[in-house]
Write a protein that holds these residues in place. Sequence first.
Motif, PDB file in Angstrom:
ATOM      1  N   PRO A   1      -3.800   4.508   5.358  1.00  0.00           N
ATOM      2  CA  PRO A   1      -4.326   5.080   4.109  1.00  0.00           C
ATOM      3  C   PRO A   1      -5.207   6.312   4.341  1.00  0.00           C
ATOM      4  O   PRO A   1      -5.138   7.287   3.598  1.00  0.00           O
TER       5      PRO A   1
ATOM      6  N   THR B   1       0.453   3.229  -1.838  1.00  0.00           N
ATOM      7  CA  THR B   1      -0.179   2.242  -2.722  1.00  0.00           C
ATOM      8  C   THR B   1       0.870   1.537  -3.581  1.00  0.00           C
ATOM      9  O   THR B   1       0.808   0.314  -3.783  1.00  0.00           O
TER      10      THR B   1
ATOM     11  N   GLN C   1       2.633  -0.990  -1.427  1.00  0.00           N
ATOM     12  CA  GLN C   1       1.807  -2.161  -1.136  1.00  0.00           C
ATOM     13  C   GLN C   1       1.687  -3.088  -2.331  1.00  0.00           C
ATOM     14  O   GLN C   1       1.572  -4.316  -2.180  1.00  0.00           O
ATOM     15  N   SER C   2       1.732  -2.529  -3.523  1.00  0.00           N
ATOM     16  CA  SER C   2       1.614  -3.354  -4.732  1.00  0.00           C
ATOM     17  C   SER C   2       2.985  -3.784  -5.269  1.00  0.00           C
ATOM     18  O   SER C   2       3.070  -4.326  -6.365  1.00  0.00           O
TER      19      SER C   2
END
Length: 223
Positions: A58, A23, A26-27
């Motif tokens: 995920p 995560t 991805q951010s």
Amino acid sequence: MKKCTHYEKALMGVSVSLLGIYTSLQSSEITFEEAAKRFGLTETDLRFRLTVWGRRLPRLLKVLDKICADTVSRAEAAEQLGVSPRQVNKLQESWNVLRPIKAYRIDRAATKIKWELHKKCAIEVIDGSSNFISAAESAQLSPRQMRRRVATLLLDHSQMSYKDLKSLSASKRRRIADHIEVAENFELCEQADMRLIASGKVSLRDVAFKKVLSTDERRKTAE
């Protein structure tokens, strides 16, 4: 300083979320290079896995996190991922994930090793390479307790007392000690571990932890 892999951190009880790393990547909170290091992978390997798993990644990482937290069984993980239990093992290995080892298993292994250490030190008294004081200190026992360990081994395997032993030659004592080692199923690797513990080079719990890991690896290989 050598960086720990996710696998090593899991062994030390450090909480590392694979899904959290993904995560963050991805951010753009972390770089690709940093993500690869946190996963314990090379950048090339991570890039390949992102491509192969795509949108399914995920879900995979979430299940692997559950395995690491010991909140899902291998069979349940296999069902959730749509793979076989054997494939779950391979995924755990490839993503550096290990199910936490229960503390009671290490405690149980440590108790067994402690008894082996007591016997090893008692055998050294029997063969004449150590005395009661030194052996007791190495085994973390009192001299009286060490005398009991020696007396028990001699009675069980040679039907003799320590007083009888004192009158024997060094070579005869060594033969008696060798006989006891064989009878007690002392393997060379165990003797090496006992020497390291007695010398203070490793802790008893470190050896216990290693033995539990070894048992798990053999079980996994056999499956």
